[in-house]
Design a protein around this motif. Structure first.
Motif: not given
Length: 335
Positions: A298-318
């Motif tokens: 995430r620090g390198a701009g390759l992944v985004t992280t969002v919180r959904a309730g108690r879960a933390v969801l990760h997904r890679r960026t463009a």
């Protein structure tokens, strides 16, 4: 050591499974995927298979929280559709007992869908069926014709061994370390175990995705099933096309040298959304380690992280998809 105490009726009832069982082979393939070691022979197959598993398959991991699987996952039907229906034949009290057994002493409570399964809700059974079907399609369907051919060869080999040397010699020679001492058949095992079929008989089942000790299923009212490793002892994979500069495996190796193996695999997995615990399970690391690697990406701009309730969801960026060299699929959450 596994000791199987055979009666005369058991000897008379020993048979070799005539066809491969899709869900049994799936179980052993998933065990091999999640068992560390044999990196030289199985490393690339393991990484490629784990990355290709759709999110729906993770429900199967919820049923094996500490390496112990419930008995209703032991399915020996040689038809996939019949096998997918087999667990529903278990009585509700038996299903509840098995779920309680595998979660006994486990620090985390079962996920919601497993609690629904414990209550016998139809929706939870659909989750299990979808997970098994999806896993089979992803891991085994491409190589299932090869598995069937290997099973037929093993069936023929065993039949010839019995015809030439007798059943006793065939049992003693089934796997290295096996021996028949009077009416007791001894097999190498991970722990001391005594099995008494008591006239229910034995079914011998080769598997081609497992090279560990034999596996014994001793369910009440059913024959004892002995699953043993057979075949070439190498991962079964579809034929590979010749590699070139655009070959994904070569691109992956280059990326792993830059990011490190675990972060490279995480970036590839994050073509789909994953929770931290889902990433940890796929990568075979702790939640804390998965979180740390996700933070670095995430620090390198390759992944985004969002919180959904108690879960933390990760997904890679463009940018992450561009670096991975593989476009991300249409957006859809996974566990």
């Amino acid at each position: 050591m596994i000791r199987i105490h055979l009666t005369a009726a058991d000897f008379a009832g020993i048979r070799f499974a005539p066809r491969a069982a899709p869900l049994l082979e799936l179980n052993t393939a998933l065990m091999k995927l999640l068992t560390p070691g044999d990196e030289l022979l199985f490393g690339r197959w393991r990484r490629r298979s784990l990355r290709s598993l759709p999110a729906a398959v993770e429900a199967l991991g919820d049923l094996v929280p500490a390496g112990r699987a419930p008995g209703f996952l032991d399915v020996f039907d040689d038809s996939l559709e019949e096998g997918l229906d087999a667990a529903r034949e278990w009585r509700p009290d038996e299903v509840r007992s098995e779920i309680e057994r595998v979660y006994a002493g486990h620090p985390a409570p079962p996920p919601l869908w497993v609690r629904d399964l414990h209550r016998g809700e139809a929706g939870a059974w659909r989750v299990l069926r979808r997970a098994q079907h999806t896993a089979f399609d992803s891991v085994l369907r491409p190589v299932w014709p090869v598995v069937r051919d290997l099973h037929q060869r093993e069936f023929t080999r065993h039949a010839l061994a019995v015809a030439e040397h007798g059943l006793g010699a065939a049992l003693a020679g089934l796997v290295p370390g096996a021996r028949l001492l009077g009416s007791v058949w001894e097999l190498p095992g991970a722990r001391e175990r005594d099995v008494e079929p008591g006239g229910r008989g034995l079914v011998l089942r080769p598997t081609f995705h497992w090279n560990g000790h034999p596996l014994v299923s001793d369910l009440p009212g059913r024959p004892v099933h002995v699953t043993f490793p057979a075949g070439p002892g190498l991962p079964i994979a579809p034929p590979l096309t010749p590699s070139g500069p655009d070959d994904p495996d070569r691109q992956e190796e280059a990326l792993a040298r830059v990011l490190g193996r675990t972060r490279c695999e995480m970036l590839i997995l994050l073509a789909e959304e994953h929770t931290t615990s889902g990433l940890a399970r796929r990568l075979g690391v702790s939640n804390a380690t998965a979180s740390a690697h996700a933070a670095a990406l995430r620090g390198a701009g390759l992944v985004t992280t969002v919180r959904a309730g108690r879960a933390v969801l990760h997904r890679r960026t463009a940018m992450g998809s561009l670096l991975a060299g593989r476009p991300a699929p249409a957006r859809g959450a996974s566990g």
